[in-house]
Design a protein around this motif. Structure first.
Motif, mmCIF file in Angstrom:
data_model
loop_
_atom_site.group_PDB
_atom_site.id
_atom_site.type_symbol
_atom_site.label_atom_id
_atom_site.label_comp_id
_atom_site.label_asym_id
_atom_site.label_seq_id
_atom_site.Cartn_x
_atom_site.Cartn_y
_atom_site.Cartn_z
ATOM 1 N N TRP A 1 -5.229 -3.863 -3.685
ATOM 2 C CA TRP A 1 -5.476 -5.076 -2.894
ATOM 3 C C TRP A 1 -4.243 -5.459 -2.083
ATOM 4 O O TRP A 1 -4.334 -5.696 -0.876
ATOM 5 C CB TRP A 1 -5.901 -6.200 -3.837
ATOM 6 C CG TRP A 1 -6.144 -7.525 -3.223
ATOM 7 C CD1 TRP A 1 -7.162 -7.887 -2.392
ATOM 8 C CD2 TRP A 1 -5.374 -8.714 -3.428
ATOM 9 N NE1 TRP A 1 -7.079 -9.221 -2.073
ATOM 10 C CE2 TRP A 1 -5.979 -9.742 -2.697
ATOM 11 C CE3 TRP A 1 -4.234 -8.994 -4.176
ATOM 12 C CZ2 TRP A 1 -5.484 -11.050 -2.682
ATOM 13 C CZ3 TRP A 1 -3.739 -10.288 -4.157
ATOM 14 C CH2 TRP A 1 -4.352 -11.299 -3.420
ATOM 15 N N THR A 2 -3.095 -5.514 -2.736
ATOM 16 C CA THR A 2 -1.878 -5.881 -2.016
ATOM 17 C C THR A 2 -1.472 -4.794 -1.024
ATOM 18 O O THR A 2 -0.956 -5.105 0.045
ATOM 19 C CB THR A 2 -0.709 -6.170 -2.977
ATOM 20 O OG1 THR A 2 -0.477 -5.026 -3.798
ATOM 21 C CG2 THR A 2 -0.982 -7.384 -3.830
ATOM 22 N N GLY A 3 -1.734 -3.529 -1.368
ATOM 23 C CA GLY A 3 -1.420 -2.447 -0.440
ATOM 24 C C GLY A 3 -2.241 -2.518 0.829
ATOM 25 O O GLY A 3 -1.716 -2.339 1.937
ATOM 26 N N ILE A 4 -3.539 -2.783 0.673
ATOM 27 C CA ILE A 4 -4.401 -2.939 1.854
ATOM 28 C C ILE A 4 -3.902 -4.093 2.704
ATOM 29 O O ILE A 4 -3.786 -3.981 3.929
ATOM 30 C CB ILE A 4 -5.875 -3.163 1.447
ATOM 31 C CG1 ILE A 4 -6.449 -1.910 0.813
ATOM 32 C CG2 ILE A 4 -6.711 -3.586 2.658
ATOM 33 C CD1 ILE A 4 -7.799 -2.118 0.142
ATOM 34 N N GLY A 5 -3.596 -5.205 2.062
ATOM 35 C CA GLY A 5 -3.109 -6.374 2.797
ATOM 36 C C GLY A 5 -1.789 -6.126 3.490
ATOM 37 O O GLY A 5 -1.618 -6.444 4.674
ATOM 38 N N ALA A 6 -0.847 -5.537 2.770
ATOM 39 C CA ALA A 6 0.480 -5.288 3.346
ATOM 40 C C ALA A 6 0.406 -4.299 4.504
ATOM 41 O O ALA A 6 0.994 -4.520 5.571
ATOM 42 C CB ALA A 6 1.422 -4.775 2.267
#
Length: 104
Positions: A62-67
Motif C-alpha cells: 500500500w505504501t509502495g503504491i502510494g509513494a
C-alpha cells in the motif's frame, strides 16, 4: 479479491495525497473534501485487504503504491526533478512490491 482491494487502496492513497497538495494547506474546500473522502476510502479498502493478506505485506505494498505513484505524478504534474537515480529507485520500489506479492 484482497489484492484488488489493496490496489484500489493504493490508488486512493495517491488520490488523497494529490488532493492534499491541491488543498494549499487546507485552505481550499473542494480538495479538502476529496482528500478526506480518499483517505477514508483508502483505509477502508486497506482494511479489507488485511482480512486475507498478511498485514506487513499489505501495508508495505500500500505504501509502495502510494509513494511510487506520488513520486511519478510529482515529476509529471508538478515539475519535480527527474533523474536516472530517481527513476532507478522507483523501479526498485515497484520490484519490491511485485516481490511481496509473489512471496505472499
Amino acid at each position: 479479491m484482497a489484492w484488488v482491494w489493496l490496489l484500489v487502496a493504493g490508488v486512493l492513497e495517491v488520490v488523497w495525497a494529490l488532493a492534499l497538495k491541491q488543498s494549499n494547506g487546507f485552505t481550499r474546500w473542494v480538495p479538502n473534501v476529496v482528500m478526506a473522502a480518499g483517505l477514508f476510502a483508502s483505509f477502508w479498502f486497506l482494511s479489507l485487504a488485511f482480512k486475507e493478506i498478511p498485514m506487513g505485506t499489505a501495508y508495505a505494498v500500500w505504501t509502495g503504491i502510494g509513494a511510487a505513484g506520488i513520486a511519478i505524478l510529482g515529476m509529471v504534474l508538478y515539475g519535480e526533478p527527474i533523474s536516472l537515480a530517481r527513476i532507478g529507485f522507483l523501479v526498485m520500489v515497484l520490484i519490491g512490491i511485485a516481490g511481496l506479492k509473489l512471496a505472499a
